[in-house]
Design a protein around this motif. Sequence first.
Motif, PDB file in Angstrom:
ATOM      1  N   SER A  24       0.661  -1.300  -0.187  1.00  0.00           N
ATOM      2  CA  SER A  24      -0.017  -0.006   0.023  1.00  0.00           C
ATOM      3  C   SER A  24       0.882   1.394  -0.015  1.00  0.00           C
ATOM      4  N   TYR A  26      -0.900   3.939   0.626  1.00  0.00           N
ATOM      5  CA  TYR A  26      -1.796   4.653   1.323  1.00  0.00           C
ATOM      6  C   TYR A  26      -1.322   5.627   2.388  1.00  0.00           C
ATOM      7  N   ARG A  30      -2.000   9.612   1.834  1.00  0.00           N
ATOM      8  CA  ARG A  30      -2.596  10.595   3.058  1.00  0.00           C
ATOM      9  C   ARG A  30      -1.659  11.740   3.214  1.00  0.00           C
ATOM     10  N   ASP A  37      -8.130  12.924   3.183  1.00  0.00           N
ATOM     11  CA  ASP A  37      -7.975  11.665   4.079  1.00  0.00           C
ATOM     12  C   ASP A  37      -8.909  11.910   5.123  1.00  0.00           C
ATOM     13  N   ASN A  38      -9.825  10.743   4.751  1.00  0.00           N
ATOM     14  CA  ASN A  38     -11.169  10.872   5.539  1.00  0.00           C
ATOM     15  C   ASN A  38     -11.188   9.919   6.749  1.00  0.00           C
ATOM     16  N   GLU A  39     -10.069   9.166   6.903  1.00  0.00           N
ATOM     17  CA  GLU A  39      -9.941   8.172   7.963  1.00  0.00           C
ATOM     18  C   GLU A  39      -9.365   8.963   9.224  1.00  0.00           C
ATOM     19  N   ARG A  40      -8.720   9.919   9.125  1.00  0.00           N
ATOM     20  CA  ARG A  40      -8.206  10.630  10.208  1.00  0.00           C
ATOM     21  C   ARG A  40      -9.190  11.847  10.414  1.00  0.00           C
ATOM     22  N   ARG A  41      -9.462  12.035  11.720  1.00  0.00           N
ATOM     23  CA  ARG A  41     -10.287  13.350  12.075  1.00  0.00           C
ATOM     24  C   ARG A  41      -9.744  14.576  11.709  1.00  0.00           C
ATOM     25  N   ASN A 119       2.825   9.892  10.338  1.00  0.00           N
ATOM     26  CA  ASN A 119       1.534   9.422  10.598  1.00  0.00           C
ATOM     27  C   ASN A 119       1.099   9.397  12.088  1.00  0.00           C
ATOM     28  N   ASP A 123      -1.775  11.338  13.652  1.00  0.00           N
ATOM     29  CA  ASP A 123      -3.201  10.343  14.531  1.00  0.00           C
ATOM     30  C   ASP A 123      -3.263  10.830  16.034  1.00  0.00           C
ATOM     31  N   SER A 126      -4.786  14.299  15.624  1.00  0.00           N
ATOM     32  CA  SER A 126      -6.442  14.295  15.390  1.00  0.00           C
ATOM     33  C   SER A 126      -7.148  13.896  16.447  1.00  0.00           C
ATOM     34  N   TYR A 183     -11.487   3.674  -5.286  1.00  0.00           N
ATOM     35  CA  TYR A 183     -11.798   4.867  -4.423  1.00  0.00           C
ATOM     36  C   TYR A 183     -12.905   5.471  -4.303  1.00  0.00           C
TER      37      TYR A 183
END
Length: 183
Positions: A24, A26, A30, A37-41, A119, A123, A126, A183
């Motif tokens: 990946s 990814y 990100r 990046d919708n995974e991380r607030r 990352n 995280d 966030s 995606y």
Amino acid sequence: MKKWEKCKLIFNEGVKRIVNEGQSAYPLVRLVIPYEDNERRNYNIQNKTMIDLYIKCLGIDKTSLTAQRLRNWRNPEALKRNGVKFSQTIAGDFPKVVENVITTQLNRETSDMTIGHINTQLDKLSKATNKEERGEVVMWMLSNLSPIEQKWMIRVILKDMKIGIKYQNVLRFLGGQNAIEHY
């Protein structure tokens, strides 16, 4: 520079090979297109908060020349009066002003931090619920990243990379039309 050339510069053949081998990209993607990046607030941090955090973490007086440089990041004349070189070219670009200011504070040109380290800190940021927790991440940045790396991390945090690449171009470059459809 054309978008395809920018993608080639960011995602070199090694990254493309890793993706083609099934690994990946990814964690890198990100960082390059953080606004997707919708995974991380959301970090809930704007320039003013970053200024306050840097002033506190650098341990400088709020009225000092360094603090004034950070606070006047939009104003080229104020930056010039406060001793910032190239004030016309960096005014209005907050991450560049931070890089300029901390270059005089830090004597580090590179670091051994990885995308994983970055990352992990993002995280933490966030999930931060107060200024102290956000300050811990800025302190980590000051302790571990070079001024130019901090500039780019601030761009990620503010979700304004200024590289002119849309996520569709990145996905198309890395995985062709199939990547866009997934995606």
